[in-house]
Design a protein around this motif. Structure first.
Motif, short mmCIF file in Angstrom:
data_model
loop_
_atom_site.label_atom_id
_atom_site.label_comp_id
_atom_site.label_asym_id
_atom_site.label_seq_id
_atom_site.Cartn_x
_atom_site.Cartn_y
_atom_site.Cartn_z
N SER A 1 -12.99 -11.34 15.23
CA SER A 1 -13.09 -11.81 13.85
C SER A 1 -12.36 -10.88 12.88
CB SER A 1 -14.55 -11.95 13.44
OG SER A 1 -15.20 -10.69 13.49
N ASP A 2 -12.21 -9.61 13.25
CA ASP A 2 -11.51 -8.71 12.34
C ASP A 2 -10.22 -8.15 12.94
OD1 ASP A 2 -12.36 -6.77 14.13
OD2 ASP A 2 -13.55 -5.64 12.69
N GLN A 3 -9.67 -8.86 13.95
CA GLN A 3 -8.47 -8.38 14.63
C GLN A 3 -7.27 -8.28 13.67
OE1 GLN A 3 -8.30 -7.10 17.78
NE2 GLN A 3 -6.36 -6.42 16.95
N ARG A 4 -7.12 -9.27 12.80
CA ARG A 4 -5.99 -9.25 11.86
C ARG A 4 -6.08 -8.04 10.95
NH1 ARG A 4 -4.99 -11.28 6.79
NH2 ARG A 4 -2.83 -11.77 6.37
N GLU A 5 -7.27 -7.79 10.40
CA GLU A 5 -7.47 -6.65 9.50
C GLU A 5 -7.24 -5.34 10.24
OE1 GLU A 5 -9.50 -9.21 9.80
OE2 GLU A 5 -9.88 -10.04 7.81
N LEU A 6 -7.68 -5.27 11.50
CA LEU A 6 -7.49 -4.05 12.28
C LEU A 6 -6.01 -3.82 12.57
CD1 LEU A 6 -8.78 -1.67 13.73
CD2 LEU A 6 -9.05 -3.12 15.75
N THR B 1 -3.97 -0.57 11.55
CA THR B 1 -3.23 0.21 12.55
C THR B 1 -1.81 0.47 12.06
OG1 THR B 1 -4.55 -0.78 14.31
CG2 THR B 1 -2.51 0.29 14.96
N ARG B 2 -1.18 -0.54 11.46
CA ARG B 2 0.16 -0.34 10.89
C ARG B 2 0.14 0.73 9.79
NH1 ARG B 2 1.03 -6.37 10.24
NH2 ARG B 2 1.66 -7.02 12.30
N ARG B 3 -0.89 0.66 8.97
CA ARG B 3 -1.04 1.64 7.89
C ARG B 3 -1.19 3.06 8.47
NH1 ARG B 3 -6.06 1.71 3.80
NH2 ARG B 3 -5.52 3.59 2.70
N CYS B 4 -1.95 3.17 9.53
CA CYS B 4 -2.15 4.47 10.19
C CYS B 4 -0.83 5.01 10.74
CB CYS B 4 -3.17 4.35 11.30
SG CYS B 4 -4.86 4.10 10.73
N ASN B 5 -0.02 4.13 11.34
CA ASN B 5 1.27 4.57 11.86
C ASN B 5 2.21 4.99 10.75
OD1 ASN B 5 0.88 4.40 14.66
ND2 ASN B 5 1.06 2.19 14.60
N TYR B 6 2.15 4.29 9.63
CA TYR B 6 2.96 4.68 8.47
C TYR B 6 2.52 6.08 8.00
CZ TYR B 6 4.96 4.70 3.80
OH TYR B 6 5.64 5.05 2.67
N LEU B 7 1.23 6.29 7.92
CA LEU B 7 0.69 7.59 7.52
C LEU B 7 1.13 8.69 8.48
CD1 LEU B 7 -1.37 9.18 5.68
CD2 LEU B 7 -3.12 8.55 7.34
N LEU B 8 1.09 8.38 9.77
CA LEU B 8 1.52 9.34 10.79
C LEU B 8 3.00 9.69 10.63
CD1 LEU B 8 0.04 10.67 13.18
CD2 LEU B 8 0.80 8.77 14.61
N GLU B 9 3.80 8.66 10.42
CA GLU B 9 5.24 8.88 10.25
C GLU B 9 5.53 9.70 9.00
OE1 GLU B 9 9.44 6.43 10.43
OE2 GLU B 9 7.60 5.36 9.95
N GLU B 10 4.77 9.48 7.95
CA GLU B 10 4.96 10.23 6.69
C GLU B 10 4.85 11.74 6.92
OE1 GLU B 10 4.83 9.12 2.83
OE2 GLU B 10 6.35 8.18 4.08
N TYR B 11 3.98 12.13 7.81
CA TYR B 11 3.78 13.55 8.10
C TYR B 11 5.02 14.21 8.70
CZ TYR B 11 -1.23 14.22 7.26
OH TYR B 11 -2.45 14.38 6.66
N PHE B 12 5.87 13.40 9.34
CA PHE B 12 6.96 13.98 10.12
C PHE B 12 8.35 13.50 9.69
CE2 PHE B 12 3.13 13.87 12.74
CZ PHE B 12 3.00 15.22 13.02
N LEU B 13 8.48 13.13 8.42
CA LEU B 13 9.76 12.61 7.94
C LEU B 13 10.90 13.60 8.13
CD1 LEU B 13 8.81 10.67 4.68
CD2 LEU B 13 9.61 9.73 6.85
N THR B 14 10.63 14.90 8.01
CA THR B 14 11.69 15.90 8.11
C THR B 14 11.73 16.57 9.48
OG1 THR B 14 10.23 17.62 7.22
CG2 THR B 14 11.60 16.39 5.64
N GLU B 15 10.90 16.13 10.39
CA GLU B 15 10.85 16.74 11.72
C GLU B 15 11.76 16.00 12.69
OE1 GLU B 15 10.81 18.96 14.43
OE2 GLU B 15 9.34 19.69 12.98
N GLU B 16 12.81 16.67 13.15
CA GLU B 16 13.81 16.01 13.99
C GLU B 16 13.44 15.98 15.47
OE1 GLU B 16 17.55 17.85 13.22
OE2 GLU B 16 17.54 17.29 11.09
N ARG B 17 12.46 16.75 15.89
CA ARG B 17 12.12 16.81 17.31
C ARG B 17 11.08 15.79 17.73
NH1 ARG B 17 9.81 21.67 18.97
NH2 ARG B 17 9.30 22.12 16.82
#
Length: 195
Positions: free
Chosen positions: A128-133, A137-153
Motif C-alpha cells: 500500500s505504501d510501495q510508491r511512497e517508499l 528511496t530516490r530521495r535518499c540516493n539523491y542525498l547520498l550523492e550530494e555528499y560525494f559530488l566532489t569525490e572522484e573515487r
C-alpha cells in the motif's frame, strides 16, 4: 599461476550492516574464475561492526588497506529490519546521513577505489505504501550523492537496474534466518557484476 604467484594480492573489502559472508563466497568464486592471474583476498566486515571498523583506526579493516571497496547496504540494512516503510521517513533519512558520514570517513582514510550501491528497498514492503517508499528511496540516493559530488573515487552501482527481471532483491526468510540481505540469484548476479 606463475603470474599470480609473482604479484601482490588484490585486496577487496565488502562492507555493509548485514551478513555478507554468503555473497562474499559467491564473489570469491567468481573473481577466481575471472581474474586468474592475481590472487584476490576479500575482507568482509563482521556482522554489525561496520561503524566500529571504519571509525577505529586500528581495526582489521584499516589494517587490510583495501584497493577496492564495496558498500552494499539496502535501506532495510541501515534500519536493521526486514522491511522499510515511508512512515519511517525521519528515521530513514537520519540513517542515510549516518551511512554517508561513514562512507566519507572511510574514503578519507583509504586510497583505493570505492563502489557504493544505490540504496534499494524491499519491494515486498507493504504494497500500500510501495510508491511512497520508492520516492523516498530516490530521495535518499539523491542525498547520498550530494555528499560525494566532489569525490572522484566513488563509483555508483544502481542495483535496481542491475537486477531488473530477477524479482525482489531480498527474501525475508533468509533475512530472519541469518540477516542475509540478498536472495541467491541476486548474490550471483552481483558477484558477476562486481567481478
Amino acid at each position: 599461476r606463475a603470474a599470480r604467484d609473482s604479484q601482490d594480492e588484490f585486496r577487496v573489502a565488502l562492507l555493509g550492516s548485514s551478513n555478507l559472508d554468503s555473497v562474499a563466497s559467491h564473489f570469491q568464486s567468481r573473481v577466481n574464475d575471472d581474474i586468474g592471474d592475481r590472487k584476490t583476498i576479500i575482507y568482509v566486515v563482521p556482522f554489525g561492526q561496520l561503524a566500529n571498523q571504519i571509525l577505529n583506526q586500528d581495526s582489521e579493516l584499516s589494517q587490510f588497506d583495501a584497493e577496492l571497496t564495496f558498500f552494499v547496504d539496502r535501506l532495510e540494512d541501515l534500519l536493521g529490519t526486514a522491511y522499510a516503510s515511508y512512515h519511517q521517513e525521519e528515521k530513514i533519512l537520519k540513517a542515510v546521513e549516518n551511512y554517508a558520514s561513514l562512507i566519507k570517513k572511510f574514503v578519507s582514510s583509504n586510497k583505493g577505489e570505492v563502489v557504493v550501491h544505490w540504496l534499494t528497498s524491499n519491494t515486498a514492503s507493504c504494497l500500500s505504501d510501495q510508491r511512497e517508499l520508492t520516492v523516498l528511496t530516490r530521495r535518499c540516493n539523491y542525498l547520498l550523492e550530494e555528499y560525494f559530488l566532489t569525490e572522484e573515487r566513488i563509483i555508483w552501482l544502481d542495483v535496481t537496474t542491475e537486477v531488473k527481471g530477477y524479482g525482489d532483491v531480498s527474501d525475508p526468510r533468509t533475512w530472519y534466518l541469518g540477516r542475509f540481505p540478498f536472495r541467491l540469484e541476486i548474490m550471483e548476479r552481483l558477484a558477476e557484476r562486481w567481478s
